[in-house]
Design a protein around this motif. Structure first.
Motif, PDB file in Angstrom:
ATOM      1  N   PRO A   1     -18.998  27.772  60.981  1.00 50.18           N
ATOM      2  CA  PRO A   1     -20.027  27.863  59.955  1.00 50.18           C
ATOM      3  C   PRO A   1     -19.473  27.418  58.613  1.00 50.18           C
ATOM      4  O   PRO A   1     -18.288  27.497  58.333  1.00 50.18           O
ATOM      5  CB  PRO A   1     -20.384  29.356  59.938  1.00 50.18           C
ATOM      6  CG  PRO A   1     -19.157  30.017  60.454  1.00 50.18           C
ATOM      7  CD  PRO A   1     -18.542  29.072  61.441  1.00 50.18           C
ATOM      8  N   ARG A   2     -20.351  26.996  57.777  1.00 53.30           N
ATOM      9  CA  ARG A   2     -19.988  26.571  56.431  1.00 53.30           C
ATOM     10  C   ARG A   2     -20.764  27.411  55.427  1.00 53.30           C
ATOM     11  O   ARG A   2     -21.918  27.766  55.660  1.00 53.30           O
ATOM     12  CB  ARG A   2     -20.354  25.097  56.198  1.00 53.30           C
ATOM     13  CG  ARG A   2     -19.674  24.124  57.174  1.00 53.30           C
ATOM     14  CD  ARG A   2     -18.165  24.052  56.932  1.00 53.30           C
ATOM     15  NE  ARG A   2     -17.578  22.918  57.592  1.00 53.30           N
ATOM     16  CZ  ARG A   2     -17.129  22.921  58.832  1.00 53.30           C
ATOM     17  NH1 ARG A   2     -17.254  24.009  59.570  1.00 53.30           N
ATOM     18  NH2 ARG A   2     -16.581  21.852  59.350  1.00 53.30           N
ATOM     19  N   LEU A   3     -20.135  27.689  54.298  1.00 52.62           N
ATOM     20  CA  LEU A   3     -20.850  28.396  53.237  1.00 52.62           C
ATOM     21  C   LEU A   3     -21.882  27.496  52.601  1.00 52.62           C
ATOM     22  O   LEU A   3     -22.905  27.950  52.120  1.00 52.62           O
ATOM     23  CB  LEU A   3     -19.855  28.884  52.186  1.00 52.62           C
ATOM     24  CG  LEU A   3     -18.866  29.937  52.662  1.00 52.62           C
ATOM     25  CD1 LEU A   3     -18.020  30.404  51.504  1.00 52.62           C
ATOM     26  CD2 LEU A   3     -19.588  31.095  53.290  1.00 52.62           C
ATOM     27  N   GLN A   4     -21.620  26.186  52.580  1.00 57.42           N
ATOM     28  CA  GLN A   4     -22.567  25.224  52.042  1.00 57.42           C
ATOM     29  C   GLN A   4     -22.952  24.272  53.167  1.00 57.42           C
ATOM     30  O   GLN A   4     -22.091  23.762  53.874  1.00 57.42           O
ATOM     31  CB  GLN A   4     -21.941  24.442  50.878  1.00 57.42           C
ATOM     32  CG  GLN A   4     -21.605  25.313  49.685  1.00 57.42           C
ATOM     33  CD  GLN A   4     -22.861  25.898  49.053  1.00 57.42           C
ATOM     34  OE1 GLN A   4     -23.929  25.329  49.178  1.00 57.42           O
ATOM     35  NE2 GLN A   4     -22.733  27.023  48.400  1.00 57.42           N
ATOM     36  N   PRO A   5     -24.241  23.967  53.362  1.00 56.63           N
ATOM     37  CA  PRO A   5     -24.635  23.040  54.427  1.00 56.63           C
ATOM     38  C   PRO A   5     -24.085  21.654  54.147  1.00 56.63           C
ATOM     39  O   PRO A   5     -24.037  21.193  53.018  1.00 56.63           O
ATOM     40  CB  PRO A   5     -26.171  23.078  54.361  1.00 56.63           C
ATOM     41  CG  PRO A   5     -26.493  23.557  52.998  1.00 56.63           C
ATOM     42  CD  PRO A   5     -25.375  24.466  52.591  1.00 56.63           C
ATOM     43  N   GLN A   6     -23.636  20.971  55.225  1.00 58.62           N
ATOM     44  CA  GLN A   6     -23.116  19.628  55.078  1.00 58.62           C
ATOM     45  C   GLN A   6     -24.266  18.660  54.852  1.00 58.62           C
ATOM     46  O   GLN A   6     -25.327  18.756  55.476  1.00 58.62           O
ATOM     47  CB  GLN A   6     -22.349  19.229  56.352  1.00 58.62           C
ATOM     48  CG  GLN A   6     -21.115  20.087  56.582  1.00 58.62           C
ATOM     49  CD  GLN A   6     -20.121  19.927  55.463  1.00 58.62           C
ATOM     50  OE1 GLN A   6     -19.820  18.812  55.069  1.00 58.62           O
ATOM     51  NE2 GLN A   6     -19.623  21.014  54.938  1.00 58.62           N
TER      52      GLN A   6
ATOM     53  N   ASP B   1      -7.159  34.418  54.162  1.00 58.91           N
ATOM     54  CA  ASP B   1      -7.371  34.794  52.768  1.00 58.91           C
ATOM     55  C   ASP B   1      -8.356  35.957  52.720  1.00 58.91           C
ATOM     56  O   ASP B   1      -9.493  35.825  53.162  1.00 58.91           O
ATOM     57  CB  ASP B   1      -7.920  33.593  51.988  1.00 58.91           C
ATOM     58  CG  ASP B   1      -8.142  33.921  50.514  1.00 58.91           C
ATOM     59  OD1 ASP B   1      -7.719  35.013  50.070  1.00 58.91           O
ATOM     60  OD2 ASP B   1      -8.748  33.088  49.813  1.00 58.91           O
ATOM     61  N   TRP B   2      -7.916  37.085  52.193  1.00 60.73           N
ATOM     62  CA  TRP B   2      -8.776  38.254  52.082  1.00 60.73           C
ATOM     63  C   TRP B   2      -9.080  38.592  50.624  1.00 60.73           C
ATOM     64  O   TRP B   2      -9.346  39.740  50.300  1.00 60.73           O
ATOM     65  CB  TRP B   2      -8.153  39.453  52.799  1.00 60.73           C
ATOM     66  CG  TRP B   2      -8.368  39.367  54.277  1.00 60.73           C
ATOM     67  CD1 TRP B   2      -7.496  38.900  55.203  1.00 60.73           C
ATOM     68  CD2 TRP B   2      -9.556  39.717  54.990  1.00 60.73           C
ATOM     69  NE1 TRP B   2      -8.053  38.948  56.458  1.00 60.73           N
ATOM     70  CE2 TRP B   2      -9.321  39.444  56.350  1.00 60.73           C
ATOM     71  CE3 TRP B   2     -10.794  40.237  54.612  1.00 60.73           C
ATOM     72  CZ2 TRP B   2     -10.273  39.673  57.340  1.00 60.73           C
ATOM     73  CZ3 TRP B   2     -11.741  40.464  55.594  1.00 60.73           C
ATOM     74  CH2 TRP B   2     -11.476  40.186  56.936  1.00 60.73           C
ATOM     75  N   GLY B   3      -9.036  37.572  49.767  1.00 55.98           N
ATOM     76  CA  GLY B   3      -9.455  37.780  48.387  1.00 55.98           C
ATOM     77  C   GLY B   3     -10.967  37.794  48.278  1.00 55.98           C
ATOM     78  O   GLY B   3     -11.697  37.429  49.214  1.00 55.98           O
ATOM     79  N   GLU B   4     -11.462  38.197  47.128  1.00 55.65           N
ATOM     80  CA  GLU B   4     -12.909  38.284  46.937  1.00 55.65           C
ATOM     81  C   GLU B   4     -13.588  36.937  47.114  1.00 55.65           C
ATOM     82  O   GLU B   4     -14.717  36.861  47.614  1.00 55.65           O
ATOM     83  CB  GLU B   4     -13.215  38.835  45.540  1.00 55.65           C
ATOM     84  CG  GLU B   4     -14.712  38.947  45.256  1.00 55.65           C
ATOM     85  CD  GLU B   4     -14.996  39.515  43.888  1.00 55.65           C
ATOM     86  OE1 GLU B   4     -15.986  39.092  43.261  1.00 55.65           O
ATOM     87  OE2 GLU B   4     -14.229  40.375  43.434  1.00 55.65           O
ATOM     88  N   GLU B   5     -12.904  35.853  46.720  1.00 54.09           N
ATOM     89  CA  GLU B   5     -13.524  34.533  46.810  1.00 54.09           C
ATOM     90  C   GLU B   5     -13.778  34.102  48.252  1.00 54.09           C
ATOM     91  O   GLU B   5     -14.558  33.183  48.498  1.00 54.09           O
ATOM     92  CB  GLU B   5     -12.645  33.497  46.107  1.00 54.09           C
ATOM     93  CG  GLU B   5     -11.281  33.272  46.747  1.00 54.09           C
ATOM     94  CD  GLU B   5     -10.260  34.325  46.370  1.00 54.09           C
ATOM     95  OE1 GLU B   5      -9.114  34.255  46.857  1.00 54.09           O
ATOM     96  OE2 GLU B   5     -10.606  35.243  45.578  1.00 54.09           O
ATOM     97  N   ALA B   6     -13.132  34.747  49.221  1.00 55.26           N
ATOM     98  CA  ALA B   6     -13.325  34.401  50.637  1.00 55.26           C
ATOM     99  C   ALA B   6     -14.238  35.381  51.351  1.00 55.26           C
ATOM    100  O   ALA B   6     -14.353  35.328  52.581  1.00 55.26           O
ATOM    101  CB  ALA B   6     -11.972  34.349  51.349  1.00 55.26           C
ATOM    102  N   LEU B   7     -14.898  36.259  50.620  1.00 51.80           N
ATOM    103  CA  LEU B   7     -15.713  37.296  51.255  1.00 51.80           C
ATOM    104  C   LEU B   7     -16.856  36.696  52.074  1.00 51.80           C
ATOM    105  O   LEU B   7     -17.159  37.160  53.174  1.00 51.80           O
ATOM    106  CB  LEU B   7     -16.267  38.240  50.181  1.00 51.80           C
ATOM    107  CG  LEU B   7     -16.970  39.507  50.664  1.00 51.80           C
ATOM    108  CD1 LEU B   7     -16.052  40.337  51.552  1.00 51.80           C
ATOM    109  CD2 LEU B   7     -17.447  40.335  49.474  1.00 51.80           C
ATOM    110  N   GLY B   8     -17.496  35.652  51.541  1.00 53.81           N
ATOM    111  CA  GLY B   8     -18.585  35.022  52.276  1.00 53.81           C
ATOM    112  C   GLY B   8     -18.128  34.399  53.581  1.00 53.81           C
ATOM    113  O   GLY B   8     -18.796  34.518  54.622  1.00 53.81           O
ATOM    114  N   GLU B   9     -16.967  33.742  53.564  1.00 51.22           N
ATOM    115  CA  GLU B   9     -16.453  33.136  54.785  1.00 51.22           C
ATOM    116  C   GLU B   9     -16.086  34.189  55.817  1.00 51.22           C
ATOM    117  O   GLU B   9     -16.356  34.035  57.015  1.00 51.22           O
ATOM    118  CB  GLU B   9     -15.235  32.279  54.455  1.00 51.22           C
ATOM    119  CG  GLU B   9     -14.708  31.483  55.643  1.00 51.22           C
ATOM    120  CD  GLU B   9     -13.569  30.570  55.259  1.00 51.22           C
ATOM    121  OE1 GLU B   9     -12.945  29.992  56.166  1.00 51.22           O
ATOM    122  OE2 GLU B   9     -13.297  30.444  54.045  1.00 51.22           O
TER     123      GLU B   9
END
Length: 460
Positions: free
Chosen positions: A84-89, A397-405
């Motif tokens: 899956p991608r956070l942004q559609p290709q 990566d378990w930082g906040e910036e990777a929460l969506g992934e």
């Protein structure tokens, strides 16, 4: 004769539509690539099934196939393991460019200058500042629907502590012969794992058992063959006959019965405790939830409502933690359920402290999303915690910036578990946390999670 002609016409139409679908699939790979063609192939397969059912005479075999359509659909969809991608290709320009509106006719009069523009079907404003990424939407959902205000957390802890003191005084007065330990409130609210106010505060009522008079028997070694539970057996009867322990009155077949003790405490909570007086003293309304199989108290304050779960507990070192009196069914009805919550909370905390991660925040988001979804509501905290623990040990990566992934990865793992109808407990590999779900529930959850993986904003 007319009916035959009508059916033949429908069949011819179906052949034409089916041919169009086949042509679309044959050329999809050239335009969309392998991954896009796979998605399109699954979707068009479903369309062809609808066409076939609409254009073919129905018989009993067709009706049976229709009853399993939902199960086949999501399982086939789950076969696609695209990342899956956070942004559609972006798609090729030929497919992604919108169709330009027709030019206005020269004879058509122009509208007034102050007329309202037509409503746009776009998901967000064309202005870049107004387009939110999935990560931003996830954080907004966390802020609005998951995080409890600090003042509410403090108030809930204060009320839970006061209720524990009042209930402890009642038990000692009502059953002075039974050695109950000190009542201890705890649970997600106290561990930073509270997703809103729906999770109950755990109020443990420990039983003080005499050393040497009681032994634990694993559930797999009993007639129940249940790895989730343990039997508490009375021992040393030749030296300490029955009646030597105050808990002997709750024996069933030589075992301490959780069911009998639950009945005793339920009777006390629903019929004997003066909850209106206690609630008036504490400035809230307290009512036992009579219809629930668990022992639950509903606490209502002017600015906060939350449940309290009263849990009879036995500390068992052999079992690796706590055993709870739980309304188990069948042959395990008199046994004690192993409680993995303390170990789960401790492991999540240790993993997050190792790398300043957001695993606990991910669990809260999953709990908040599933609780408000009609199909995912039966995915309780236990299975979701095990999913996060499985992901949490991966080098990522378990930082906040990777929460969506990480959120999308959790959905993928859940889909795979539902396909196999298996989610082993990390603390007892013989326990399948999906055993209590019906096939219909598994199908509905799998379908909802698949479409949530394709369009995750729809889950928020």
């Amino acid at each position: 004769m007319a009916e035959f002609s009508q059916n033949r016409g429908k069949r011819r139409d179906g052949e034409v539509l089916g041919g169009a679908v086949d042509f679309l699939l044959a050329n999809a790979r050239l335009v969309l690539g392998v991954g896009g063609a796979a998605v399109l192939g699954i979707a068009t397969l479903a369309v062809k099934r609808l066409i076939d059912r609409a254009t073919s005479p129905r018989d009993e075999e067709d009706a049976k196939r229709d009853s399993t359509c939902l199960e086949d659909s999501w399982q086939e969809l789950g076969l696609l393991k695209a990342t899956p991608r956070l942004q559609p290709q972006p798609r090729p320009a030929a497919l992604s460019q919108p169709v330009p509106p027709p030019a206005p006719s020269p004879s058509a009069p122009e509208g007034p200058a102050d007329a309202d523009p037509p409503t746009s079907p776009q998901l967000c404003s064309p202005a870049p500042s107004m387009c939110l990424t999935f990560q931003e939407k996830l954080l907004a959902f966390e802020r609005d629907h998951v995080t409890m205000p600090v003042a509410h957390v403090a108030l809930a802890k204060q009320l839970a502590g006061d209720i524990a003191l009042e209930l402890q005084a009642y038990l000692r007065n009502k059953f002075p012969e039974l050695p109950f330990g000190a009542l201890v409130p705890g649970g997600p609210l106290y561990d930073g794992l509270q997703a809103g106010a729906a999770d109950p505060v755990r109020l443990l009522v420990p039983l003080a058992l005499e050393p040497g008079l009681w032994g634990l028997v694993p559930g797999v070694d009993t007639v129940a063959r249940d790895p989730r539970c343990w039997a508490v057996r009375r021992t040393q009867l030749e030296f300490h006959p029955r009646g030597s322990s105050p808990w002997d009155r709750f024996l069933v077949g030589g075992y301490l019965s959780s069911r009998v003790l639950l009945g005793l405490l339920r009777q006390a909570l629903t019929a004997s405790v003066n909850w209106p007086a206690i609630g008036s003293l504490l400035g809230c309304l307290i009512r036992p939830r009579v219809a629930s199989e668990e022992l639950l108290l509903e606490v209502q304050h002017e600015c906060l409502d939350f449940p309290v779960a009263v849990l009879l507990a036995i500390a068992g070192a052999q079992a690796g933690g706590l055993l709870l009196a739980w309304p188990l069914e069948g042959l395990a009805g008199n046994f004690w359920l192993q409680d993995w919550y303390p170990a789960e909370a401790a492991q999540l905390r240790a993993l997050d402290e190792r790398d300043a991660g957001t695993r606990r925040r991910l669990l809260l988001l999953l709990c908040g999303v599933c609780r408000g979804h009609p199909a995912l509501g039966r995915l309780g905290r236990g299975p979701l915690t095990q999913v996060v623990l499985h992901l949490g040990e991966q080098e990522a990566d378990w930082g906040e910036e990777a929460l969506g992934e990480r959120f999308l990865q959790a959905l993928e793992l859940l889909i795979g578990s539902l396909e196999r109808a298996s989610l082993p407990c990390r603390f007892s590999r013989g326990v399948n946390l999906l055993d209590g779900l019906r096939e219909e529930d598994v199908d509905n959850m799998g379908c909802a999670l698949y479409w949530g993986l394709r369009a995750p904003e729809g889950l928020l």
